[in-house]
Design a protein around this motif. Sequence first.
Motif, PDB file in Angstrom:
ATOM      1  N   SER A  44       1.113  -1.166  -0.117  1.00  0.00           N
ATOM      2  CA  SER A  44      -0.134  -0.233   0.178  1.00  0.00           C
ATOM      3  C   SER A  44       1.436   0.911   0.060  1.00  0.00           C
ATOM      4  CB  SER A  44      -0.710   0.049   1.109  1.00  0.00           C
ATOM      5  OG  SER A  44      -1.542   0.720   1.077  1.00  0.00           O
ATOM      6  N   GLN A  45       1.718   1.065   0.680  1.00  0.00           N
ATOM      7  CA  GLN A  45       2.791   2.582   1.013  1.00  0.00           C
ATOM      8  C   GLN A  45       3.939   2.489  -0.501  1.00  0.00           C
ATOM      9  OE1 GLN A  45       4.649   4.174   3.781  1.00  0.00           O
ATOM     10  NE2 GLN A  45       4.365   3.538   5.568  1.00  0.00           N
ATOM     11  N   TRP A  46       3.920   1.201  -0.873  1.00  0.00           N
ATOM     12  CA  TRP A  46       4.488   1.211  -2.105  1.00  0.00           C
ATOM     13  C   TRP A  46       3.772   2.064  -2.971  1.00  0.00           C
ATOM     14  CZ3 TRP A  46       7.650  -4.008  -1.810  1.00  0.00           C
ATOM     15  CH2 TRP A  46       8.296  -3.593  -1.173  1.00  0.00           C
ATOM     16  N   ALA A  47       2.437   1.649  -3.510  1.00  0.00           N
ATOM     17  CA  ALA A  47       1.551   2.721  -4.425  1.00  0.00           C
ATOM     18  C   ALA A  47       1.676   3.395  -4.346  1.00  0.00           C
ATOM     19  CB  ALA A  47       0.307   1.197  -4.007  1.00  0.00           C
ATOM     20  N   ASP A  48       0.948   4.602  -3.576  1.00  0.00           N
ATOM     21  CA  ASP A  48       0.414   5.721  -2.683  1.00  0.00           C
ATOM     22  C   ASP A  48       2.431   5.923  -3.777  1.00  0.00           C
ATOM     23  OD1 ASP A  48      -1.482   5.466  -2.372  1.00  0.00           O
ATOM     24  OD2 ASP A  48      -0.822   6.035   0.076  1.00  0.00           O
ATOM     25  N   ALA A  49       3.402   6.012  -2.941  1.00  0.00           N
ATOM     26  CA  ALA A  49       4.050   6.981  -3.786  1.00  0.00           C
ATOM     27  C   ALA A  49       4.462   6.782  -5.380  1.00  0.00           C
ATOM     28  CB  ALA A  49       5.543   6.242  -2.729  1.00  0.00           C
ATOM     29  N   TYR A  50       4.236   5.145  -5.315  1.00  0.00           N
ATOM     30  CA  TYR A  50       4.719   5.179  -6.648  1.00  0.00           C
ATOM     31  C   TYR A  50       3.642   5.707  -7.762  1.00  0.00           C
ATOM     32  CZ  TYR A  50       5.549   2.499 -11.354  1.00  0.00           C
ATOM     33  OH  TYR A  50       6.034   2.086 -12.591  1.00  0.00           O
ATOM     34  N   GLN A  51       2.603   5.982  -7.697  1.00  0.00           N
ATOM     35  CA  GLN A  51       1.444   6.780  -8.211  1.00  0.00           C
ATOM     36  C   GLN A  51       2.017   8.268  -8.401  1.00  0.00           C
ATOM     37  OE1 GLN A  51      -2.400   6.412  -6.871  1.00  0.00           O
ATOM     38  NE2 GLN A  51      -3.292   7.203  -9.047  1.00  0.00           N
ATOM     39  N   ASP A  52       2.309   9.100  -6.742  1.00  0.00           N
ATOM     40  CA  ASP A  52       2.410   9.792  -6.896  1.00  0.00           C
ATOM     41  C   ASP A  52       3.799  10.123  -8.290  1.00  0.00           C
ATOM     42  OD1 ASP A  52       0.993  10.711  -5.123  1.00  0.00           O
ATOM     43  OD2 ASP A  52       2.099  10.182  -3.493  1.00  0.00           O
ATOM     44  N   GLU A  53       4.028   8.983  -8.323  1.00  0.00           N
ATOM     45  CA  GLU A  53       5.502  10.035  -9.423  1.00  0.00           C
ATOM     46  C   GLU A  53       5.134   9.149 -10.610  1.00  0.00           C
ATOM     47  OE1 GLU A  53      10.145   7.609  -9.148  1.00  0.00           O
ATOM     48  OE2 GLU A  53       9.462   8.303  -7.777  1.00  0.00           O
ATOM     49  N   SER A  54       4.208   7.958 -11.132  1.00  0.00           N
ATOM     50  CA  SER A  54       4.289   7.921 -12.119  1.00  0.00           C
ATOM     51  C   SER A  54       3.239   8.306 -12.667  1.00  0.00           C
ATOM     52  CB  SER A  54       4.623   6.341 -12.327  1.00  0.00           C
ATOM     53  OG  SER A  54       3.589   5.253 -11.881  1.00  0.00           O
ATOM     54  N   GLY A  55       1.731   7.956 -11.879  1.00  0.00           N
ATOM     55  CA  GLY A  55       0.977   8.241 -12.348  1.00  0.00           C
ATOM     56  C   GLY A  55      -0.008   7.049 -12.776  1.00  0.00           C
ATOM     57  N   ILE A  56       0.454   5.895 -12.393  1.00  0.00           N
ATOM     58  CA  ILE A  56       0.149   4.093 -12.661  1.00  0.00           C
ATOM     59  C   ILE A  56       0.274   4.116 -10.824  1.00  0.00           C
ATOM     60  CG2 ILE A  56       0.693   1.786 -13.367  1.00  0.00           C
ATOM     61  CD1 ILE A  56       0.441   4.054 -15.501  1.00  0.00           C
ATOM     62  N   GLY A  57      -1.667   3.259 -10.948  1.00  0.00           N
ATOM     63  CA  GLY A  57      -2.224   2.767  -9.707  1.00  0.00           C
ATOM     64  C   GLY A  57      -1.765   1.143  -9.656  1.00  0.00           C
ATOM     65  N   LEU A  58      -1.831   1.167  -8.250  1.00  0.00           N
ATOM     66  CA  LEU A  58      -2.903  -0.477  -8.380  1.00  0.00           C
ATOM     67  C   LEU A  58      -3.343  -1.017  -7.722  1.00  0.00           C
ATOM     68  CD1 LEU A  58      -0.625  -3.002  -7.681  1.00  0.00           C
ATOM     69  CD2 LEU A  58       0.385  -2.800  -5.721  1.00  0.00           C
ATOM     70  N   ASN A  59      -4.672  -1.667  -8.381  1.00  0.00           N
ATOM     71  CA  ASN A  59      -5.481  -1.892  -8.055  1.00  0.00           C
ATOM     72  C   ASN A  59      -5.458  -3.401  -7.683  1.00  0.00           C
ATOM     73  OD1 ASN A  59      -7.921  -3.418  -7.744  1.00  0.00           O
ATOM     74  ND2 ASN A  59      -9.121  -2.670  -9.437  1.00  0.00           N
TER      75      ASN A  59
END
Length: 346
Positions: free
Chosen positions: A39-54
């Motif tokens: 969950s933490q990784w997904a939030d940070a990655y989405q902020d950086e790349s715009g790609i989310g994790l479902n």
Amino acid sequence: MLKHVFATLISGSLVIAASAQAQDAITGAGATFPYPVYSQWADAYQDESGIGLNYQAIGSGGGIQQIVAKTVTFGASDAPMTKEELDKNGLMQWPMVMGGVVAAFHIDGFDGESLNLDGDTLADIYLGNITNWNDDAIAELNPDVELPDAQITPVYRAEGSGTNFLFTNYLSKVSEDFASTVGEGKSVAWPAGVGAKANAGVASQIGSTNGAIGYVEYAYAAQNELSLVHLENSDGNVVEPSMESFMAAAGNAEWQDAPGMYLVLTDQPGADSWPITGASFILMHKEVQDAEAANQALKFFDWAYSNGNEMAQELDYVPMPDNVADMVRDSWSDIQGPNGDAVWNQ
């Protein structure tokens, strides 16, 4: 960020980065053990790349079923598949992060924050042989503690899960009676106790049941402020569950010698090793139908290896060593798209 993670755990939500549009989200399902750090990784990655994790945190058994059925881009399991199982299903796996499964308990009016147990005693509790907290076997391990006259209620995972596998694998190693009666597996027939769904459900059940004991990933016990068992390890030392004891056990992992990267880290030697330590694995098909989706997932895992260590350690997970991460990246060249070209070409 940490509050967001634990708020998600408490709410029981199974979707990370749900604000991402469907076409911009990586899809996965499986283990609840690594959910807090994912969950933490997904939030940070989405902020950086715009790609989310479902990511559907449905347990390792469900994750394996979904990746085999090709309904998600990746599956996640804390119970590794054998090389034969991987080959049969056209899959490959790799470890993403390591951590500890802990035994937590709740006794109304108990002043102590911990109790000492060994593997045999913990196994006897789950076999239904020890039913009261002031049993002589527990008292012998806690000579300076005034134990309450309270019934023990073992809490177990109700669905197939990697946490089940790690816990039963450990108990089967330390107790011949448990090995022959219950055995190890993602799903077993428990002779005593009550079931709850997912790590979050087990933690909640422990916290709301007087006399309960259960097994969960460390972050769930910490969030629910549960008292923790200190456990005797294979060297005969009673150790506290902590980042240091998880790292001590993980330090014995020899991934390069593990066929299909199948490796179980329970009951590891070492004076400071936590006995119920394990890795959480990612599962993907070697031949994928959607090369772009597979590439997006691998970019996320690559980013997490390079940028997620601090976040993992804040939640008391053990990051994968750089040399193992590099070995995993090399293995991604085996993943091919419909045209036979490698999906990962970084």
